[in-house]
Scaffold this active site. Sequence first.
Site, short mmCIF file in Angstrom:
data_model
loop_
_atom_site.label_atom_id
_atom_site.label_comp_id
_atom_site.label_asym_id
_atom_site.label_seq_id
_atom_site.Cartn_x
_atom_site.Cartn_y
_atom_site.Cartn_z
N ILE A 42 0.81 -1.22 0.00
CA ILE A 42 0.00 0.00 0.00
C ILE A 42 0.84 1.27 0.00
CG2 ILE A 42 -2.16 -0.88 0.93
CD1 ILE A 42 -1.26 -0.20 3.71
N GLY A 63 8.40 3.98 0.77
CA GLY A 63 9.23 5.14 1.10
C GLY A 63 10.66 4.83 0.74
N GLY A 64 11.56 5.73 1.02
CA GLY A 64 12.96 5.53 0.67
C GLY A 64 13.55 4.32 1.36
N MET A 65 13.12 4.09 2.58
CA MET A 65 13.75 3.05 3.40
C MET A 65 12.80 1.92 3.74
SD MET A 65 16.74 4.28 4.34
CE MET A 65 17.34 4.67 5.96
N VAL A 113 5.28 -0.45 2.78
CA VAL A 113 4.16 -0.71 3.67
C VAL A 113 3.19 -1.66 2.98
CG1 VAL A 113 2.38 0.34 5.10
CG2 VAL A 113 4.44 1.62 4.57
N LYS A 123 4.91 -2.11 8.16
CA LYS A 123 5.98 -1.36 7.51
C LYS A 123 7.23 -2.22 7.59
CE LYS A 123 7.40 3.12 7.11
NZ LYS A 123 6.97 4.44 7.34
N ASP A 146 10.40 14.34 12.03
CA ASP A 146 10.26 14.21 10.58
C ASP A 146 8.81 14.40 10.16
OD1 ASP A 146 11.16 13.81 8.01
OD2 ASP A 146 11.05 11.62 8.12
#
Lengths: 655, 253
Positions: free
Chosen positions: A16, A19-21, A24, A39, A133
């Site tokens: 779904i 991200g960069g790291m 999910v 995640k 963040d």
Amino acid sequence: MIGKRIGGRYEVLRGIGEGGMSKVYLAHDIILDRDVAIKVLNYDFANEQDLKKRFQREALSATSLTHPHIVNIFDVGEDEELHYLVMEYIEGQTLKKYIQMNGPLRVQEAVRIMRQLVSAIANAHHNGIVHRDIKPQNILMDSEGNVKITDFGIAMALSATAHTKTNSVIGTVHYLSPEQARGGMATKKSDIYSLGIVFYELLTGELPFSAETAVAIALKHLQEETPSVRLAFPGIPQSVENVILKATAKDAAYRYQSVDEMYDDLLTVLSPERQLEEKFTIPFDDDRTRVIPVITDTSKADHSEKTKIIEPVVPEPVPQSKKKRKKWPIIVGVTALLVAIAALLIIFWPSLFGPKTALIPEVVGLEEAEAVSLLEENGFVVEDKVEDYSEEYPAGQVFKTNPEADKKREIGSAVTIYVSIGKETTELTNYVGRDYDDEIVNFLEGFGFKIAEPEWVYNDAPKGQILKQTPEPGEDVVPEDTEIVFTVSAGKEMKTLADLSDYTEDELKEYAKNSKFNIRIVKREEHDTVKEGHVISQDQPANSELEIGSLVNVVVSKGKEKKPIKYIPTIVDIPYKPSNNGEEDDEASDPEPQTISIYIQDSKHSMAEPVVEFTITEDTQREIIVALEDGQRGQFQVRRGSEIIAEKTINYDDE
Amino acid sequence: MLRFEVVTDIGKKRTVNEDSAAVFAIQDGPTLAVVADGMGGHRGGDYASSTAVRILGEQFMKVDGPSSMEEEDWKEWLLETVLHVNRTLFDVAESDDEYKGMGTTLDAVLLYGNKGLVTHIGDSRVYTINRNEILQITKDHSFVNILLDSGEITEEEAARHPQRNWIMRAVGSEKSIMPDFYQIQLDEQTYVLICTDGLSNKVDNEQIQAIVTSDGDLHDKAVKLVELANELGGEDNISVILANSSASEVSQQ
């Protein structure tokens, strides 16, 4: 990944987000029969144990947060190489997507979303957790339009890796506060900054600072004033723009003192009585703009109060210069120009000012009362007093005046004095539970703290973990004047294990008592050379370093192995010997019984007494058994009266 | 006569050596020394640096009429080849998840006569070193170095900046890149050092200079640099190319 079961209970249904790291996935928790979001970190922790610990600590601390606008974290786990977080599944989209589709938002909607976000961050801050963040990519919106923040502390924990990262994998820096861009620690004030940028984006659908590379964006955050949202959208009330300007002040000291204060502001920001609010401006203060305190998140002085006291140096200028006011160097330039013009005027038309002006006297370094009377003696009026921190001057002394000394001013004009309240203090963060390492030392030294040699104590906590700090967390201190002493776990106490061989049981007991090792005799066995009751072997090698209290198993000798007793039989013929005086062929008469004695020397008998006596009346065979232990020598004798009929010496090893 | 030594070492903490380094020489022509420090992804770092070095070497050995090429021609050749490497790596990273996010620093130094032409991307470094001075020729394309240049942060802040591992330019991580070019002049007393940050983050300039200009054999010096970086922690891979234009001629004098 799809179709896989993670941690034995989460069945991955579909991806779904990414991200960069991390990635999910939607998953189903088969134990609690509910959908969850998982995640999965796209990260190899194999050689970064510290980083892994840090990530897990941050993630675990975030599990403690429960708030309607914070995404719940249920679980943190690892399954072989996979590291994952299990979170509440929100059906919806990220706020980033929402802005891209629907931005710019109406003011009412933007304020409503901001109130939810700010209340969530307030909850985290009250729990001592800084997000670090905040960005729309980390905010989810459900179908009813309510938002929830996720990823507390995690992304930044991961960015601490030593591995070099390229532009394509580093996270966005669009929401990063100036102090974070500089490499300082993210504080609660940094979250306030990021919230301000998010508010900007909600209202305009755009980012305030954009550039090609991360570093170019970071530089804009450091150098450029936050653009006005009213420039593009004049319908936005000034009071709303002021929230952004105040939240995104370059100097954290001028931002909201807390998210609570920001929340209160957002509650009334749309009320009619605030329609005519003045534009938020940062008071011009040379000292302040130079130093950006990175660590402070609880300065004592209420700067928002102060902003009302200090008069802006530049009087409301002519309309067309309004745009330029955004940049300080230009203001300084304008001021300098004004001063220069003033100087020229003084030189060419001295009579215009002549008798009515005087030089401001130097009062910096004087006590407040002395300074006031000196200024008044020179004909000036002290109207405003500003209390602020000063690195140089002790509390109570004047550290600055406006205008400053030697400036020519009209008699009777007002002078503002700045009175020191001492050095700026910083609330000391809680470091207990963190690892004591160079990073922490460098970091604190960077703020001027002195770090004493740590006190190492043996403790059950992992080696290197900080157990205690002096001064205590939460204390307000002046970094330069503060030495921090950490008490750090040296791990469990180790001791060298002695060579226990040949210890007697008593010696073992004594050694166990002195060494605090837990010594247990687990076996007794025969041994050729070790005497009975002495130690033969130990399961932990001698001279090894062991934790105090470690179990050491030893084997104790039962002495030499005993060979079985041998029973050696000998058949002996015992002849019947008629008496000399009897008739030899008198067969009719009964033979006279003769007494035979058998003597045995062996493990059970001695030769002192016959073992057995019996009578015979004819030649008889008899089995004599000699029982011998290992190495023993035995013998037997068969006697008739005193006459030895048979005898034999027998050794254990015979046969 | 040009002499050179190449040493690349995994260091003490990493499980993979993502650095690559090699020297390619054309008979009676120029020599190309290349150092690359790969990064990113599960397998990407190793692949990116070794591919970059390999392609540069292959293309170099195929150059038509190297002796007739002028400096401008070489510069053009270097630019084209580096852009070609970038496209190759970028395409792989785009199409294969295993290599996503990969990239590599690249420092290629073309040595001919008493001149050198440096091509630079990333935070590996080229130095020229003699007894009088050690000069860092290349500028790190790192996040903190740019902040430092702009005066926003101090040296000390840069040294402990949490994002000091961010680099703003790397081969393979973006669609288009532009390398920096530098010219260097060499003489018999001057050494060229090309190294990855595994060395420059650990060993300071004075120590590097002392080792490089000490008496002794080129190989021992290169090895000593790597050993020192390892003694000081060896957290990263360490690669060193050390070149000197005429050690043998010096001894003949």
